[in-house]
Design a protein around this motif. Structure first.
Motif, PDB file in Angstrom:
ATOM      1  N   VAL A  91      52.708  48.165  77.412  1.00  0.00           N
ATOM      2  CA  VAL A  91      54.056  48.645  77.726  1.00  0.00           C
ATOM      3  C   VAL A  91      55.084  47.525  77.546  1.00  0.00           C
ATOM      4  O   VAL A  91      56.186  47.764  77.072  1.00  0.00           O
ATOM      5  CB  VAL A  91      54.111  49.212  79.159  1.00  0.00           C
ATOM      6  CG1 VAL A  91      55.524  49.536  79.574  1.00  0.00           C
ATOM      7  CG2 VAL A  91      53.231  50.445  79.275  1.00  0.00           C
ATOM      8  N   ASP A  92      54.708  46.303  77.861  1.00  0.00           N
ATOM      9  CA  ASP A  92      55.653  45.188  77.765  1.00  0.00           C
ATOM     10  C   ASP A  92      55.675  44.498  76.398  1.00  0.00           C
ATOM     11  O   ASP A  92      56.424  43.557  76.191  1.00  0.00           O
ATOM     12  CB  ASP A  92      55.384  44.166  78.866  1.00  0.00           C
ATOM     13  CG  ASP A  92      53.990  43.570  78.802  1.00  0.00           C
ATOM     14  OD1 ASP A  92      53.116  44.151  78.116  1.00  0.00           O
ATOM     15  OD2 ASP A  92      53.759  42.537  79.438  1.00  0.00           O
ATOM     16  N   ARG A  93      54.865  44.971  75.431  1.00  0.00           N
ATOM     17  CA  ARG A  93      54.821  44.337  74.104  1.00  0.00           C
ATOM     18  C   ARG A  93      54.659  45.375  72.979  1.00  0.00           C
ATOM     19  O   ARG A  93      53.637  45.418  72.307  1.00  0.00           O
ATOM     20  CB  ARG A  93      53.650  43.357  74.028  1.00  0.00           C
ATOM     21  CG  ARG A  93      53.796  42.198  74.962  1.00  0.00           C
ATOM     22  CD  ARG A  93      52.699  41.201  74.730  1.00  0.00           C
ATOM     23  NE  ARG A  93      52.745  40.162  75.740  1.00  0.00           N
ATOM     24  CZ  ARG A  93      51.739  39.357  75.981  1.00  0.00           C
ATOM     25  NH1 ARG A  93      50.625  39.468  75.309  1.00  0.00           N
ATOM     26  NH2 ARG A  93      51.862  38.425  76.898  1.00  0.00           N
ATOM     27  N   PRO A  94      55.672  46.190  72.742  1.00  0.00           N
ATOM     28  CA  PRO A  94      55.545  47.265  71.746  1.00  0.00           C
ATOM     29  C   PRO A  94      55.859  46.846  70.308  1.00  0.00           C
ATOM     30  O   PRO A  94      55.498  47.558  69.380  1.00  0.00           O
ATOM     31  CB  PRO A  94      56.591  48.274  72.211  1.00  0.00           C
ATOM     32  CG  PRO A  94      57.665  47.418  72.800  1.00  0.00           C
ATOM     33  CD  PRO A  94      56.920  46.297  73.485  1.00  0.00           C
ATOM     34  N   ASP A  95      56.510  45.709  70.099  1.00  0.00           N
ATOM     35  CA  ASP A  95      57.126  45.403  68.816  1.00  0.00           C
ATOM     36  C   ASP A  95      56.210  45.456  67.591  1.00  0.00           C
ATOM     37  O   ASP A  95      56.490  46.172  66.642  1.00  0.00           O
ATOM     38  CB  ASP A  95      57.838  44.050  68.876  1.00  0.00           C
ATOM     39  CG  ASP A  95      58.922  44.041  69.945  1.00  0.00           C
ATOM     40  OD1 ASP A  95      59.486  45.112  70.216  1.00  0.00           O
ATOM     41  OD2 ASP A  95      59.180  42.974  70.519  1.00  0.00           O
ATOM     42  N   LYS A  96      55.130  44.697  67.584  1.00  0.00           N
ATOM     43  CA  LYS A  96      54.266  44.648  66.400  1.00  0.00           C
ATOM     44  C   LYS A  96      53.641  46.007  66.096  1.00  0.00           C
ATOM     45  O   LYS A  96      53.550  46.413  64.945  1.00  0.00           O
ATOM     46  CB  LYS A  96      53.163  43.597  66.574  1.00  0.00           C
ATOM     47  CG  LYS A  96      53.652  42.179  66.467  1.00  0.00           C
ATOM     48  CD  LYS A  96      52.501  41.208  66.589  1.00  0.00           C
ATOM     49  CE  LYS A  96      53.001  39.779  66.573  1.00  0.00           C
ATOM     50  NZ  LYS A  96      51.919  38.823  66.761  1.00  0.00           N
ATOM     51  N   SER A  97      53.191  46.708  67.117  1.00  0.00           N
ATOM     52  CA  SER A  97      52.535  48.009  66.898  1.00  0.00           C
ATOM     53  C   SER A  97      53.506  49.033  66.334  1.00  0.00           C
ATOM     54  O   SER A  97      53.157  49.785  65.425  1.00  0.00           O
ATOM     55  CB  SER A  97      51.935  48.531  68.193  1.00  0.00           C
ATOM     56  OG  SER A  97      50.887  47.700  68.619  1.00  0.00           O
ATOM     57  N   LEU A  98      54.711  49.087  66.859  1.00  0.00           N
ATOM     58  CA  LEU A  98      55.703  50.039  66.345  1.00  0.00           C
ATOM     59  C   LEU A  98      56.126  49.668  64.932  1.00  0.00           C
ATOM     60  O   LEU A  98      56.365  50.547  64.098  1.00  0.00           O
ATOM     61  CB  LEU A  98      56.910  50.110  67.277  1.00  0.00           C
ATOM     62  CG  LEU A  98      56.647  50.768  68.628  1.00  0.00           C
ATOM     63  CD1 LEU A  98      57.885  50.691  69.513  1.00  0.00           C
ATOM     64  CD2 LEU A  98      56.203  52.209  68.464  1.00  0.00           C
ATOM     65  N   ASP A  99      56.192  48.393  64.636  1.00  0.00           N
ATOM     66  CA  ASP A  99      56.534  47.944  63.291  1.00  0.00           C
ATOM     67  C   ASP A  99      55.455  48.365  62.295  1.00  0.00           C
ATOM     68  O   ASP A  99      55.754  48.833  61.195  1.00  0.00           O
ATOM     69  CB  ASP A  99      56.719  46.429  63.277  1.00  0.00           C
ATOM     70  CG  ASP A  99      57.320  45.919  61.986  1.00  0.00           C
ATOM     71  OD1 ASP A  99      58.139  46.650  61.386  1.00  0.00           O
ATOM     72  OD2 ASP A  99      56.981  44.797  61.574  1.00  0.00           O
TER      73      ASP A  99
END
Length: 70
Positions: free
Chosen positions: A34-42
């Motif tokens: 929940v606190d680290r979405p950036d790489k996965s969404l990219d």
């Protein structure tokens, strides 16, 4: 991209809370903390929708499935 499902899962002990993004056939597209979405969404091409998706996830109760239309 058509509809997509978001599931917020409560972590236990040392395992953090996380989110699953799944497609219409419920195939796992992304799995991230929940606190680290950036790489996965990219990786799934949703970096430009990150703020919108995370605002929905913030208020989503654990264990509930939310259908997104993006």
């Amino acid at each position: 991209m058509k509809g997509m499902y978001v599931i917020k899962v409560k972590g236990v002990a040392k395992i953090p809370d996380y989110v699953q993004l799944r497609d219409e056939q419920f195939t796992l597209l992304a799995y991230f903390r929940v606190d680290r979405p950036d790489k996965s969404l990219d990786k799934v091409g949703l970096a430009h929708k990150s703020e919108y998706i995370m605002s929905l996830i913030k208020d989503l109760p654990f264990g509930q499935i939310l259908k997104l239309e993006l």
